[in-house]
Design a protein around this motif. Structure first.
Motif, PDB file in Angstrom:
ATOM      1  N   TRP A 244       0.729  -1.464  -0.080  1.00 54.73           N
ATOM      2  CA  TRP A 244      -0.032   0.071  -0.087  1.00 54.73           C
ATOM      3  C   TRP A 244       0.782   1.160  -0.094  1.00 54.73           C
ATOM      4  CZ3 TRP A 244      -3.841  -1.529   4.243  1.00 54.73           C
ATOM      5  CH2 TRP A 244      -5.269  -2.413   3.814  1.00 54.73           C
ATOM      6  N   LEU A 245       0.535   2.335  -0.911  1.00 51.40           N
ATOM      7  CA  LEU A 245       0.962   3.567  -0.708  1.00 51.40           C
ATOM      8  C   LEU A 245       0.112   4.636   0.003  1.00 51.40           C
ATOM      9  CD1 LEU A 245       3.138   5.642  -1.476  1.00 51.40           C
ATOM     10  CD2 LEU A 245       2.379   5.806  -3.715  1.00 51.40           C
ATOM     11  N   ASN A 246       0.383   5.102   1.046  1.00 52.03           N
ATOM     12  CA  ASN A 246      -0.766   5.953   1.710  1.00 52.03           C
ATOM     13  C   ASN A 246      -0.212   7.405   1.418  1.00 52.03           C
ATOM     14  OD1 ASN A 246      -2.322   3.639   3.028  1.00 52.03           O
ATOM     15  ND2 ASN A 246      -0.637   3.603   4.604  1.00 52.03           N
ATOM     16  N   ALA A 247      -0.879   7.917   0.550  1.00 56.36           N
ATOM     17  CA  ALA A 247      -0.801   9.347   0.109  1.00 56.36           C
ATOM     18  C   ALA A 247      -1.541  10.396   0.853  1.00 56.36           C
ATOM     19  CB  ALA A 247      -1.033   9.501  -1.275  1.00 56.36           C
ATOM     20  N   ALA A 248      -0.984  11.479   1.375  1.00 55.95           N
ATOM     21  CA  ALA A 248      -1.684  12.510   2.094  1.00 55.95           C
ATOM     22  C   ALA A 248      -2.360  13.495   1.100  1.00 55.95           C
ATOM     23  CB  ALA A 248      -0.599  13.271   3.109  1.00 55.95           C
ATOM     24  N   VAL A 249      -3.564  13.588   0.891  1.00 49.14           N
ATOM     25  CA  VAL A 249      -4.230  14.721  -0.032  1.00 49.14           C
ATOM     26  C   VAL A 249      -4.772  15.789   0.730  1.00 49.14           C
ATOM     27  CG1 VAL A 249      -5.949  14.885  -1.742  1.00 49.14           C
ATOM     28  CG2 VAL A 249      -4.642  12.628  -1.665  1.00 49.14           C
ATOM     29  N   PRO A 250      -4.515  17.063   0.321  1.00 54.36           N
ATOM     30  CA  PRO A 250      -5.270  18.151   1.062  1.00 54.36           C
ATOM     31  C   PRO A 250      -6.566  18.120   0.963  1.00 54.36           C
ATOM     32  CG  PRO A 250      -3.500  19.011  -0.304  1.00 54.36           C
ATOM     33  CD  PRO A 250      -3.569  17.478  -0.598  1.00 54.36           C
ATOM     34  N   GLU A 251      -7.324  18.328   2.213  1.00 54.80           N
ATOM     35  CA  GLU A 251      -8.666  18.037   2.101  1.00 54.80           C
ATOM     36  C   GLU A 251      -9.544  18.758   1.095  1.00 54.80           C
ATOM     37  OE1 GLU A 251     -10.549  19.255   5.987  1.00 54.80           O
ATOM     38  OE2 GLU A 251      -9.325  20.829   6.404  1.00 54.80           O
ATOM     39  N   LEU A 306       9.701  -2.651  -3.477  1.00 55.71           N
ATOM     40  CA  LEU A 306       9.286  -1.605  -2.828  1.00 55.71           C
ATOM     41  C   LEU A 306       9.060  -2.026  -1.115  1.00 55.71           C
ATOM     42  CD1 LEU A 306       6.268  -0.732  -5.236  1.00 55.71           C
ATOM     43  CD2 LEU A 306       8.253   0.233  -4.942  1.00 55.71           C
ATOM     44  N   ARG A 307       9.770  -1.301  -0.322  1.00 53.68           N
ATOM     45  CA  ARG A 307       9.768  -1.693   1.033  1.00 53.68           C
ATOM     46  C   ARG A 307       8.962  -0.853   1.788  1.00 53.68           C
ATOM     47  NH1 ARG A 307      14.831  -4.979   1.555  1.00 53.68           N
ATOM     48  NH2 ARG A 307      15.368  -5.197  -0.748  1.00 53.68           N
ATOM     49  N   PRO A 308       8.274  -1.214   2.852  1.00 52.81           N
ATOM     50  CA  PRO A 308       7.547  -0.355   3.929  1.00 52.81           C
ATOM     51  C   PRO A 308       8.224   0.607   4.363  1.00 52.81           C
ATOM     52  CG  PRO A 308       6.641  -2.781   3.913  1.00 52.81           C
ATOM     53  CD  PRO A 308       8.076  -2.758   3.183  1.00 52.81           C
ATOM     54  N   GLY A 309       7.890   1.759   4.471  1.00 52.09           N
ATOM     55  CA  GLY A 309       8.566   2.779   5.156  1.00 52.09           C
ATOM     56  C   GLY A 309       9.228   3.848   4.001  1.00 52.09           C
ATOM     57  N   MET A 310       9.324   3.380   2.751  1.00 51.71           N
ATOM     58  CA  MET A 310       9.885   4.248   1.614  1.00 51.71           C
ATOM     59  C   MET A 310       8.798   5.277   1.583  1.00 51.71           C
ATOM     60  SD  MET A 310      11.584   1.932  -1.179  1.00 51.71           S
ATOM     61  CE  MET A 310      13.360   1.305  -1.025  1.00 51.71           C
ATOM     62  N   PHE A 311       9.459   6.550   1.312  1.00 50.25           N
ATOM     63  CA  PHE A 311       8.691   7.956   0.698  1.00 50.25           C
ATOM     64  C   PHE A 311       8.585   7.915  -0.871  1.00 50.25           C
ATOM     65  CE2 PHE A 311       9.759   9.009   4.888  1.00 50.25           C
ATOM     66  CZ  PHE A 311       8.490   9.411   5.496  1.00 50.25           C
ATOM     67  N   ALA A 312       7.555   8.215  -1.400  1.00 48.92           N
ATOM     68  CA  ALA A 312       7.283   8.402  -2.873  1.00 48.92           C
ATOM     69  C   ALA A 312       6.626   9.633  -3.105  1.00 48.92           C
ATOM     70  CB  ALA A 312       6.356   7.202  -3.202  1.00 48.92           C
ATOM     71  N   THR A 313       6.802  10.133  -4.175  1.00 42.55           N
ATOM     72  CA  THR A 313       5.780  11.188  -4.604  1.00 42.55           C
ATOM     73  C   THR A 313       4.875  10.521  -5.561  1.00 42.55           C
ATOM     74  OG1 THR A 313       7.815  12.626  -4.945  1.00 42.55           O
ATOM     75  CG2 THR A 313       5.694  13.270  -6.431  1.00 42.55           C
ATOM     76  N   VAL A 314       3.620  10.915  -5.447  1.00 41.89           N
ATOM     77  CA  VAL A 314       2.423  10.380  -6.091  1.00 41.89           C
ATOM     78  C   VAL A 314       1.547  11.459  -7.063  1.00 41.89           C
ATOM     79  CG1 VAL A 314       0.402   9.138  -5.736  1.00 41.89           C
ATOM     80  CG2 VAL A 314       2.113   9.217  -3.855  1.00 41.89           C
ATOM     81  N   HIS A 315       1.587  10.847  -8.174  1.00 38.92           N
ATOM     82  CA  HIS A 315       0.777  11.711  -8.976  1.00 38.92           C
ATOM     83  C   HIS A 315      -0.631  10.938  -9.330  1.00 38.92           C
ATOM     84  CE1 HIS A 315       4.682  13.378 -10.002  1.00 38.92           C
ATOM     85  NE2 HIS A 315       5.118  12.120 -10.079  1.00 38.92           N
ATOM     86  N   LEU A 316      -1.631  11.567  -9.151  1.00 38.79           N
ATOM     87  CA  LEU A 316      -2.752  11.177  -8.888  1.00 38.79           C
ATOM     88  C   LEU A 316      -3.597  11.243 -10.347  1.00 38.79           C
ATOM     89  CD1 LEU A 316      -4.088  11.701  -5.228  1.00 38.79           C
ATOM     90  CD2 LEU A 316      -3.711   9.440  -6.337  1.00 38.79           C
ATOM     91  N   GLY A 317      -3.285  10.624 -11.444  1.00 43.91           N
ATOM     92  CA  GLY A 317      -4.150  10.846 -12.592  1.00 43.91           C
ATOM     93  C   GLY A 317      -4.259  12.053 -13.043  1.00 43.91           C
ATOM     94  N   ASP A 318      -5.088  12.074 -14.012  1.00 40.25           N
ATOM     95  CA  ASP A 318      -5.845  13.176 -14.483  1.00 40.25           C
ATOM     96  C   ASP A 318      -6.736  13.828 -14.091  1.00 40.25           C
ATOM     97  OD1 ASP A 318      -6.279  15.384 -16.207  1.00 40.25           O
ATOM     98  OD2 ASP A 318      -6.867  14.281 -18.062  1.00 40.25           O
ATOM     99  N   THR A 319      -6.606  14.829 -13.354  1.00 41.51           N
ATOM    100  CA  THR A 319      -8.082  15.514 -12.427  1.00 41.51           C
ATOM    101  C   THR A 319      -8.946  16.243 -13.319  1.00 41.51           C
ATOM    102  OG1 THR A 319      -6.727  17.033 -11.509  1.00 41.51           O
ATOM    103  CG2 THR A 319      -6.719  15.039 -10.455  1.00 41.51           C
ATOM    104  N   SER A 320      -8.405  16.545 -14.445  1.00 48.08           N
ATOM    105  CA  SER A 320      -9.155  17.608 -15.435  1.00 48.08           C
ATOM    106  C   SER A 320     -10.589  17.128 -15.431  1.00 48.08           C
ATOM    107  CB  SER A 320      -8.794  17.436 -16.691  1.00 48.08           C
ATOM    108  OG  SER A 320      -7.356  17.709 -17.026  1.00 48.08           O
ATOM    109  N   ARG A 321     -11.467  18.243 -15.627  1.00 50.81           N
ATOM    110  CA  ARG A 321     -12.958  17.963 -15.930  1.00 50.81           C
ATOM    111  C   ARG A 321     -13.837  19.297 -16.363  1.00 50.81           C
ATOM    112  NH1 ARG A 321     -13.114  18.551  -9.824  1.00 50.81           N
ATOM    113  NH2 ARG A 321     -13.779  20.758  -9.337  1.00 50.81           N
ATOM    114  N   THR A 322     -14.789  18.821 -16.980  1.00 52.87           N
ATOM    115  CA  THR A 322     -15.603  19.904 -17.696  1.00 52.87           C
ATOM    116  C   THR A 322     -16.319  20.800 -16.515  1.00 52.87           C
ATOM    117  OG1 THR A 322     -15.865  18.544 -19.562  1.00 52.87           O
ATOM    118  CG2 THR A 322     -17.325  20.483 -19.249  1.00 52.87           C
ATOM    119  N   ALA A 323     -16.118  22.120 -16.763  1.00 50.70           N
ATOM    120  CA  ALA A 323     -16.696  23.043 -15.906  1.00 50.70           C
ATOM    121  C   ALA A 323     -16.953  24.434 -16.502  1.00 50.70           C
ATOM    122  CB  ALA A 323     -15.834  23.425 -14.765  1.00 50.70           C
ATOM    123  N   LEU A 324     -18.053  25.218 -15.716  1.00 51.97           N
ATOM    124  CA  LEU A 324     -18.117  26.781 -16.332  1.00 51.97           C
ATOM    125  C   LEU A 324     -16.844  27.506 -15.654  1.00 51.97           C
ATOM    126  CD1 LEU A 324     -20.015  28.623 -17.644  1.00 51.97           C
ATOM    127  CD2 LEU A 324     -21.201  29.077 -15.245  1.00 51.97           C
TER     128      LEU A 324
END
Length: 403
Positions: A244-251, A306-324
């Motif tokens: 598992w990779l536990n990523a911290a995402v701003p609320e 991949l060993r538990p405790g390693m840090f990683a930079t996570v790119h969470l896919g494409d978050t683009s969406r249609t909007a006004l």
């Protein structure tokens, strides 16, 4: 206290300078209207005359001076919500360019966005084996294991002597000699019920306890000569096939993450490599100290790098969406609400309350309060908002939320 004419003039000039420095556009806008509207003002009858610094004072004479000592200007019915007129600030079209007012159209488009966060590798807590003694006995032999060792599936943990199994095995052997199938089946069932693996014991009650999965030994309580109770844990093994990779995402970006979304991880230990995974869960609680949500990503780890405790930079896919969308510079944040200045294309402007979403690339998402095709002011809107406030023009409320 009575002020002389000179003192009143000096006070008025000082207040006007403060108002202009604070962004109050009443005098500036009013002054810009006079030359451009001179030809039309002659045929329009003003409602009254007023000083934008004290808009509550109304005068009948164009030559009147307000209590601030300033010359009054006319207020017309079509300028701020008079009978039969739409509410709004009216600016002569010829003065719009002089004031630096720039209009843009609210359009539906793609709000580009990417979400890069940090995270840490952890064990897959769903891939755990608890290895226990099925019956009371004694540890006869251990295999040199220790917590932290990586073992394969089927690796031996300990040899255990279970006296009860010896008696049951002897009984089973005697029943087999009778040839009675029913009795043989009943004796075999008894062996299974008391925990003998496969229904048969080796060496009259001796059995080897093995790990059902490959992975790392987390805990190990098997020691030679130890007396075991039924159900006592000998070891706990955590699988390493996936991590598992536990990523911290701003609320504030919680809406941009969902289970099933693709994710890519980069680790300092493996420069130039990317590890692909997917979001399997967004944990239901937020971290109070960092105001972040924990997003759980599952990564394949067949080679065990991949060993538990390693840090990683996570790119969470494409978050683009249609909007006004409108330019971010068009949005006025007052602290209590968010506004844009609407334009009708004929020189009339009115504030409108909006609810905004995400901002990216100089564009702001409009969630409610504005429709596609409506024109808003992207430059000079603060002067117009000040004028609207001075003249008491109410902002257009969000549909269904009007007060």
């Amino acid at each position: 206290m009575t002020l002389t004419s000179l003192q009143r003039s000096q006070l008025a000039a000082a207040l006007a300078a403060v108002a202009l420095a604070a962004g109050v556009g009443g005098y500036y806008l009013a002054g810009s209207r006079v030359p451009a509207a001179a030809s039309t003002d002659a045929v329009r009858k003003p409602l009254y005359y007023y000083d934008p610094m004290v808009p509550t004072e109304h005068y009948d004479n164009a030559d009147s001076l307000s209590s601030m000592g300033m010359k009054t200007i006319p207020k017309y019915a079509d300028e701020s919500g008079g009978p039969g007129a739409a509410p709004g600030v009216r600016i002569d079209p010829a003065a719009i360019q002089n004031l630096g007012i720039r209009l843009v159209t609210a359009t539906t488009g793609t709000l580009a966005g990417s979400l890069d966060v940090t995270g840490a590798i952890d064990f897959n807590q769903r891939d755990v084996a608890i290895i226990q003694a099925r019956a009371a006995g004694f540890v006869q032999r251990v295999y040199g294991r220790a917590p932290g060792d990586v073992i394969r599936a089927g690796a031996p943990i300990a040899d255990v002597l279970v006296p009860e199994w010896g008696g049951a095995q002897a009984e089973y052997d005697a029943v087999r000699k009778t040839g009675d199938r029913a009795l043989i089946a009943a004796a075999a069932q008894r062996l299974r019920l008391i925990g003998i693996p496969g229904g048969a014991a080796r060496g009259r009650g001796m059995t080897t306890i093995r790990s059902p999965i490959g992975g790392v030994i987390q805990t190990l309580d098997a020691r030679a000569g130890v007396t075991l109770a039924a159900g006592q844990t000998l070891a706990q093994v955590n699988g390493l096939g996936t991590v598992w990779l536990n990523a911290a995402v701003p609320e504030v970006r919680a809406a941009d993450v969902r289970p099933g979304q693709t994710a890519t991880a980069e680790l300092a230990g493996f420069p130039g490599e990317r590890f692909n995974g997917r979001v399997i869960a967004v944990l239901p609680t937020a971290q109070a100290d960092s105001r972040t949500l924990t997003v759980r990503i599952e990564l394949s780890n067949r080679d065990g790098r991949l060993r538990p405790g390693m840090f990683a930079t996570v790119h969470l896919g494409d978050t683009s969406r249609t909007a006004l969308l409108v330019p971010s510079e068009a949005v006025i944040r007052t602290g209590k609400r968010t506004l844009v200045m609407l334009a009708d294309g004929k020189g009339r402007f009115r504030p409108a309350e909006v609810r905004i979403g995400r901002e990216a690339g100089g564009q702001t998402e409009i969630v409610a309060g504005l429709a596609a095709g409506e024109k808003v002011v992207a430059s000079g809107q603060f002067l117009l908002d000040s004028e609207a406030s001075l003249t008491g023009i109410a902002a257009r409320p969000i549909a269904g939320e009007g007060k």
